[in-house]
Design a protein around this motif. Structure first.
Motif, mmCIF file in Angstrom:
data_model
loop_
_atom_site.group_PDB
_atom_site.id
_atom_site.type_symbol
_atom_site.label_atom_id
_atom_site.label_comp_id
_atom_site.label_asym_id
_atom_site.label_seq_id
_atom_site.Cartn_x
_atom_site.Cartn_y
_atom_site.Cartn_z
ATOM 1 N N SER A 133 -0.785 -2.881 12.622
ATOM 2 C CA SER A 133 0.286 -2.229 11.868
ATOM 3 C C SER A 133 1.603 -2.245 12.626
ATOM 4 O O SER A 133 2.684 -2.342 12.021
ATOM 5 C CB SER A 133 -0.106 -0.779 11.539
ATOM 6 O OG SER A 133 -0.287 -0.030 12.735
ATOM 7 N N THR A 138 -0.058 -5.496 7.107
ATOM 8 C CA THR A 138 -0.896 -4.552 6.373
ATOM 9 C C THR A 138 -2.225 -5.219 6.030
ATOM 10 O O THR A 138 -2.311 -6.447 5.927
ATOM 11 C CB THR A 138 -0.225 -4.076 5.079
ATOM 12 O OG1 THR A 138 0.035 -5.224 4.236
ATOM 13 C CG2 THR A 138 1.090 -3.354 5.382
ATOM 14 N N THR A 195 -1.706 0.698 3.873
ATOM 15 C CA THR A 195 -2.570 -0.122 4.733
ATOM 16 C C THR A 195 -3.861 0.620 5.046
ATOM 17 O O THR A 195 -3.900 1.860 5.079
ATOM 18 C CB THR A 195 -1.834 -0.521 6.027
ATOM 19 O OG1 THR A 195 -2.550 -1.572 6.672
ATOM 20 C CG2 THR A 195 -1.657 0.660 6.979
#
Length: 208
Positions: A133, A138, A195
């Motif tokens: 991240s 994502t 995500t």
């Protein structure tokens, strides 16, 4: 595959097809190299593949188990590890893994290998989301259900379509394009804060 390529080209896009056995890491590497050579760096990766061997657990052979894991779980790892370095270098990129509802509902008989593989898929999705991240990458799972797809009906004689329709919160089944639209969303800037998640497309049949 050829028909999809032609449909994309007819709409003004650029496309070409590459066949690969995604359970084979060398074949996946050749596929990724072919895409890179033809189109340049890969920006978006979608894993949408799977086999579903139906068998009671005691009758499931070791080969059945391993082949299901190879196609449904290993393939996701093979693709991700090949595209992640480029995504990290460019500081952006979505990884989207297509799963199935039975991994969460647990209501399907005789699918032990598939359910286990899909559970592992989302575990890997979360691991990628956590690890990458900071690099602008994502990773999410899309779990479709009640989608009107073209299929060989002799393998689905046990499915009560009317009963499924009655359980939906919507008036009708979804279409494959609904899955595509979700992937487009996840691949866009509007989903940069999404995500490690599962996005369910099941018309409200199951609400989590």
């Amino acid at each position: 595959m050829d028909a999809v390529v032609e449909e994309i080209r007819a709409a003004g896009g650029t496309a070409f097809g590459v066949m690969a056995d995604v359970s084979d890491p060398d074949a996946v590497a050749r596929m990724v190299d072919a895409v890179h050579d033809e189109l340049g760096p890969i920006d978006i990766a979608v894993s949408n593949v799977g086999v579903r061997k139906a068998a009671p657990l005691e009758e499931l052979t070791v080969q059945d188990w391993r082949s299901t894991m190879a196609s449904n779980l290993d393939a996701v790892f093979f693709l991700a590890r090949l595209v992640l370095p480029g995504l990290r270098e460019r500081g952006w990129g979505p990884i989207i893994n297509i799963s199935g509802y039975d991994r969460w509902t647990g209501h399907i008989h005789h699918r032990a290998a598939n359910i286990t593989a899909k559970a592992g898929m989302h575990g890997l999705t979360k691991a990628i989301a956590r690890e990458f991240s900071a690099n602008g990458i994502t990773a999410n799972t899309v779990a479709p259900r009640a989608i009107r797809t073209v299929r060989d009906e002799k393998h689905y004689a046990h499915v009560d379509v009317d009963a499924i329709l009655q359980r939906l919160a919507t008036a009708d089944f979804g279409e494959p394009e609904d899955i595509a639209e979700m992937c487009v969303y996840l691949a866009g800037d509007g989903a940069k804060f999404v995500t490690g998640q599962v996005l369910y497309l099941n018309a409200g049949e199951y609400m989590f």
